[in-house]
Motif scaffolding. Structure first.
Motif, PDB file in Angstrom:
ATOM      1  N   ASN A   1       0.857  -1.074   0.078  1.00 39.81           N
ATOM      2  CA  ASN A   1       0.021   0.082  -0.034  1.00 39.81           C
ATOM      3  C   ASN A   1       0.737   1.224  -0.051  1.00 39.81           C
ATOM      4  O   ASN A   1       1.854   1.170   0.377  1.00 39.81           O
ATOM      5  CB  ASN A   1      -1.005   0.188   1.013  1.00 39.81           C
ATOM      6  N   LYS A   2       0.154   2.254  -0.386  1.00 40.34           N
ATOM      7  CA  LYS A   2       1.034   3.646  -0.507  1.00 40.34           C
ATOM      8  C   LYS A   2       1.617   4.206   0.840  1.00 40.34           C
ATOM      9  O   LYS A   2       2.655   4.629   0.747  1.00 40.34           O
ATOM     10  CB  LYS A   2       0.180   4.697  -1.193  1.00 40.34           C
ATOM     11  N   GLU A   3       0.882   4.002   1.840  1.00 41.21           N
ATOM     12  CA  GLU A   3       1.370   4.720   2.936  1.00 41.21           C
ATOM     13  C   GLU A   3       2.585   3.688   3.513  1.00 41.21           C
ATOM     14  O   GLU A   3       3.473   4.336   4.010  1.00 41.21           O
ATOM     15  CB  GLU A   3       0.117   4.310   4.083  1.00 41.21           C
ATOM     16  N   TRP A   4       2.468   2.563   3.418  1.00 46.14           N
ATOM     17  CA  TRP A   4       3.566   1.558   3.822  1.00 46.14           C
ATOM     18  C   TRP A   4       4.929   1.906   2.969  1.00 46.14           C
ATOM     19  O   TRP A   4       6.019   2.126   3.239  1.00 46.14           O
ATOM     20  CB  TRP A   4       3.456   0.235   3.826  1.00 46.14           C
TER      21      TRP A   4
ATOM     22  N   ALA B   1       6.508   5.072   4.029  1.00 46.71           N
ATOM     23  CA  ALA B   1       7.319   5.364   5.002  1.00 46.71           C
ATOM     24  C   ALA B   1       8.575   4.514   5.097  1.00 46.71           C
ATOM     25  O   ALA B   1       9.537   4.511   5.836  1.00 46.71           O
ATOM     26  CB  ALA B   1       6.355   4.607   6.187  1.00 46.71           C
TER      27      ALA B   1
END
Length: 90
Positions: free
Chosen positions: A22-25, A28
Motif C-alpha cells: 500500500n502507498k502509506e507503507w 514510510a
C-alpha cells in the motif's frame, strides 16, 4: 573483481512490500526502496557486464568489435520499478 550480489536487505524489502502493498507503507519505507533499487541496479549492471564479457570471449576475434557495438546498444537498464509496482496479484 567480486560479483555484485542481491543483498539480504533487498530481499527482505521485497518480502515486506509483498506483505504491505500500500502507498502509506511504501512512503514510510522510501529509503529502504532507494537502497534496494540501487542494489538491484548494480546487480543487473554487473550481471550484464559479465554476460557480455563471456559472450565476447566466445566470439570470433574478427567479430569482436561488431559484437561489442551490438551489445552496447542492446543494454537495457533493469526496470526495478516494475518489480515493486503496486499490484494486487502478488
Amino acid at each position: 573483481m567480486p560479483a555484485t550480489v542481491i543483498a539480504p536487505e533487498t530481499l527482505q524489502f521485497l518480502q515486506n512490500l509483498r506483505e504491505n502493498n500500500n502507498k502509506e507503507w511504501f512512503a514510510a519505507h522510501k529509503a529502504a526502496y532507494d537502497l534496494a533499487h540501487d542494489n538491484m541496479k548494480a546487480f543487473a549492471q554487473d550481471l550484464q557486464a559479465r554476460m557480455c564479457a563471456l559472450h565476447l570471449a566466445k566470439a570470433a576475434p574478427s567479430d569482436e568489435a561488431q559484437q561489442r557495438q551490438h551489445l552496447k546498444h542492446r543494454a537495457p537498464e533493469a526496470d526495478f520499478k516494475r518489480v515493486v509496482a503496486f499490484r494486487q496479484d502478488l
